[in-house]
Design a protein around this motif. Structure first.
Motif, PDB file in Angstrom:
ATOM      1  N   ASN A 133      14.414  13.344  25.713  1.00  0.00           N
ATOM      2  CA  ASN A 133      13.550  12.183  25.558  1.00  0.00           C
ATOM      3  C   ASN A 133      14.360  10.918  25.859  1.00  0.00           C
ATOM      4  N   TYR A 134      13.693   9.784  25.865  1.00  0.00           N
ATOM      5  CA  TYR A 134      14.340   8.544  26.295  1.00  0.00           C
ATOM      6  C   TYR A 134      15.573   8.225  25.456  1.00  0.00           C
ATOM      7  N   ASN A 135      15.494   8.463  24.156  1.00  0.00           N
ATOM      8  CA  ASN A 135      16.603   8.125  23.262  1.00  0.00           C
ATOM      9  C   ASN A 135      17.825   8.995  23.487  1.00  0.00           C
ATOM     10  N   ARG A 136      17.648  10.126  24.182  1.00  0.00           N
ATOM     11  CA  ARG A 136      18.768  11.031  24.442  1.00  0.00           C
ATOM     12  C   ARG A 136      19.505  10.695  25.741  1.00  0.00           C
ATOM     13  N   PHE A 137      18.973   9.774  26.508  1.00  0.00           N
ATOM     14  CA  PHE A 137      19.682   9.347  27.707  1.00  0.00           C
ATOM     15  C   PHE A 137      20.841   8.445  27.296  1.00  0.00           C
ATOM     16  N   ALA A 138      22.022   8.695  27.833  1.00  0.00           N
ATOM     17  CA  ALA A 138      23.224   7.978  27.391  1.00  0.00           C
ATOM     18  C   ALA A 138      23.999   7.429  28.575  1.00  0.00           C
ATOM     19  N   ASN A 139      24.766   6.391  28.310  1.00  0.00           N
ATOM     20  CA  ASN A 139      25.603   5.822  29.369  1.00  0.00           C
ATOM     21  C   ASN A 139      26.893   6.624  29.504  1.00  0.00           C
TER      22      ASN A 139
END
Length: 240
Positions: A116-122
């Motif tokens: 989900n969106y919150n799991r995308f990381a830099n």
């Protein structure tokens, strides 16, 4: 991708088995890498052109969606939503997908197909002292492109730092049990830590090594269980 595809062939009237490797993990130069802009995919009457697709040996392994930093509505969330649209309308593009990247030209995040969106990381890089840089003025897209999507790191991530986790849930009303599968990719700190631990272990177990393996110190919530899975998997191949 990691173990090859089993095949059968005829030789001298006999059926024999073998394995076809889709990627040469040992010699990166033997692989073909392409970054294609506006590659058209047509499926079920949907005509879509993702911004950038990274191909390795003809396989679309990375999908990158870029938005304009000057447009307040074209942010990271909009890029993520666009990826979800692609998943519904042109799902065949993601058959071999390893990871997806979203960016507004400055900020950039990477995640798996099921994240989900919150799991995308830099992605962060190390300085000359081996320390993780945390400069808010740096361009995240530039760091992610050079640090995560370079040929060596990308293939390393695909081979050693992707796992699948299954979770069982039960509907309280119907009592029907369903199993969902989540694809998980290592974060930058897990990637750096595991590779350093592998190097330490190989040195410790060498003929001149001191037989003293290393230990990773983790903070709470850093994903230590997954780090150990990544470490065990890479050690099996490295020490084989």
């Amino acid at each position: 991708l990691t173990e090859g595809i089993p095949i059968e062939y005829q030789k001298n009237g006999e059926t024999r088995g073998d394995s076809v490797k889709l990627i040469d993990w040992d010699n990166i130069a033997n692989n073909q890498f392409l970054a294609v802009n506006q590659f058209t995919v047509i499926e079920d009457n949907h005509n879509r052109r993702p911004d950038i697709i990274l191909f390795v040996n003809g396989l679309p392994l990375v999908v990158i969606e870029l938005k304009n930093a000057a447009d307040s509505k074209a942010n990271l969330q909009a890029a993520y939503n666009q990826i979800q649209t692609y998943k519904w309308e042109i799902p065949s593009l993601f058959t071999y997908n390893a990871l997806t990247v979203i960016s507004d030209g400055l900020s950039a995040r990477a995640g798996s197909l099921s994240a989900n969106y919150n799991r995308f990381a830099n992605w962060k890089r190390k300085n000359d002292k081996g320390e993780i840089e945390n400069n808010p003025d740096t361009n995240e897209l530039d760091i992610l492109t050079k640090g995560m999507l370079n040929k060596h790191t990308l293939l390393d991530l695909i081979r050693h730092f992707i796992v699948f986790e299954q979770e069982k849930t039960e509907d309280p009303a119907t009592k029907i049990i369903s199993i969902s599968t989540t694809k998980k990719i290592a974060a930058y700190h897990q990637y750096y830590a595991v590779n350093q631990a592998v190097e330490s272990t190989i040195a410790a177990t060498s003929p001149s090594g001191d037989r003293r393996g290393g230990v990773l110190w983790h903070t709470q919530g850093s994903g230590k269980s997954l780090s150990m899975v990544f470490l065990a998997g890479k050690l099996v191949l490295s020490l084989n």
